[in-house]
Scaffold this active site. Structure first.
Site, PDB file in Angstrom:
ATOM      1  N   SER A  71       0.832  -1.194   0.000  1.00 54.68           N
ATOM      2  CA  SER A  71       0.000   0.000   0.000  1.00 54.68           C
ATOM      3  C   SER A  71       0.874   1.255   0.000  1.00 54.68           C
ATOM      4  O   SER A  71       1.724   1.425  -0.873  1.00 54.68           O
ATOM      5  CB  SER A  71      -0.953  -0.053   1.195  1.00 54.68           C
ATOM      6  OG  SER A  71      -1.907   0.978   1.136  1.00 54.68           O
ATOM      7  N   ASP A  88     -10.103  -3.893  -5.364  1.00 56.55           N
ATOM      8  CA  ASP A  88      -9.605  -2.916  -4.396  1.00 56.55           C
ATOM      9  C   ASP A  88     -10.281  -1.555  -4.630  1.00 56.55           C
ATOM     10  O   ASP A  88     -10.173  -0.986  -5.720  1.00 56.55           O
ATOM     11  CB  ASP A  88      -8.085  -2.786  -4.550  1.00 56.55           C
ATOM     12  CG  ASP A  88      -7.418  -2.035  -3.406  1.00 56.55           C
ATOM     13  OD1 ASP A  88      -8.078  -1.186  -2.791  1.00 56.55           O
ATOM     14  OD2 ASP A  88      -6.229  -2.306  -3.141  1.00 56.55           O
ATOM     15  N   HIS A 138      -8.594  -4.340  -0.713  1.00 52.05           N
ATOM     16  CA  HIS A 138      -7.304  -3.836  -0.242  1.00 52.05           C
ATOM     17  C   HIS A 138      -6.792  -4.579   0.985  1.00 52.05           C
ATOM     18  O   HIS A 138      -5.594  -4.846   1.099  1.00 52.05           O
ATOM     19  CB  HIS A 138      -7.446  -2.344   0.081  1.00 52.05           C
ATOM     20  CG  HIS A 138      -6.144  -1.636   0.254  1.00 52.05           C
ATOM     21  ND1 HIS A 138      -5.273  -1.405  -0.800  1.00 52.05           N
ATOM     22  CD2 HIS A 138      -5.547  -1.099   1.353  1.00 52.05           C
ATOM     23  CE1 HIS A 138      -4.209  -0.765  -0.360  1.00 52.05           C
ATOM     24  NE2 HIS A 138      -4.347  -0.564   0.948  1.00 52.05           N
TER      25      HIS A 138
END
Length: 282
Positions: free
Chosen positions: A133, A227, A256
């Site tokens: 991320s 996501d 995610h």
């Protein structure tokens, strides 16, 4: 305004009190110093017989205390050492009043790299730079650079001809490989759109799309197709820009934060096995 919005969304620091006890009582805890003499914690989890060390950059709403159980699973499953460093302004650093930013994240990963290649004596070719991320920002930045600044304590490489950490044993460009999980193309592209990132270029952060083509190591990208935090298009865009892409893992029916741990680690294990098979014998 756009820069402020992106920064607020990028760094939702979790309550540092939760990690205080977890980290202070951990015998694997280390303290690193950035070039601005900021102190950050790190964890060095060692696995007997490991070939690689994973330099791990975590996501934005977690810290190394929260993520410790995952690091332990990763080390065991992949049979690697895991070096997880903290960002300035997170966990123990937050308790000292520090605040996170893009530049402080980059100083943090530089401190981790210096430690690994000097004090820990790990060759660059044995380090896998892994970013999840927001952690893809410091991971991509490091992996795309030839050099890292010498630290405040003067740790340097005598083989680098006055260019700190630029020799093959110490330069990030010579790392063993890169793994990006749910990476962002940039802060603005993750939150807004490609158009907004162009219009607001000076205010954008972690512009990975401008750096990934400079990475010399092979790169694996894993991303959940569904996501809605960092849309999968971010990962696809970065993959298309890579010089040495590994077959990506586009994970169906995943967002995610719900990527299956075992599936992603199994795929990472395949990548590491391929890297090790292709590396010259030592």
């Amino acid at each position: 305004k756009m820069g402020g919005i992106i920064s607020q969304l990028a760094f939702p620091v979790p309550d540092p009190e939760w990690s205080r006890g977890v980290l202070i009582s951990n015998p694997q805890l280390l303290r690193l110093e950035t070039t601005k003499k900021e102190m950050i914690p790190a964890l060095h989890i060692k696995t007997p017989g490991s070939h690689f060390t994973i330099l791990y950059s975590h996501g934005n709403a977690e810290d190394i205390g929260i993520s410790l159980p995952y690091y332990e699973v990763m080390a065991q499953h992949l049979k690697v050492d895991v070096f997880a460093y903290e960002y300035v302004g997170y966990s123990l650093s937050a308790l000292e009043g520090a605040k996170p930013s893009e530049t402080s994240c980059l100083r943090s990963i530089d401190a981790a790299w210096r430690y690994l290649v000097t004090e820990a004596g790990v060759d660059a070719s044995k380090i896998i730079i892994f970013g999840r991320s927001i952690g893809s920002g410091p991971a991509v930045d490091l992996a795309s650079r030839k050099t890292v600044k010498a630290g405040a304590r003067g740790l340097d490489c005598t083989r680098c001809d006055r260019k700190p950490f630029s020799c093959p044993s110490h330069s990030p460009l010579h790392c063993g490989g890169v793994v990006l999980q749910s990476p962002l193309s940039s802060g603005a592209r993750a939150v807004f759109s490609k158009f907004i990132s162009v219009v607001g270029y000076p205010f954008d952060i972690f512009k990975n799309y401008t750096k990934v083509s400079s990475i010399k190591a092979q790169v694996l990208i894993m991303h959940g197709v569904d996501d809605d935090v960092v849309p999968c298009q971010n990962g696809r865009e970065l993959h298309a820009l890579l010089k040495r892409p590994y077959e990506p893992f586009w994970i169906p029916n995943c967002g995610h934060n719900d990527i299956p741990e075992r599936e992603s680690l199994d795929y990472a294990a395949k990548f590491l096995a391929a890297l090790q098979a292709a590396s010259p014998p030592t």
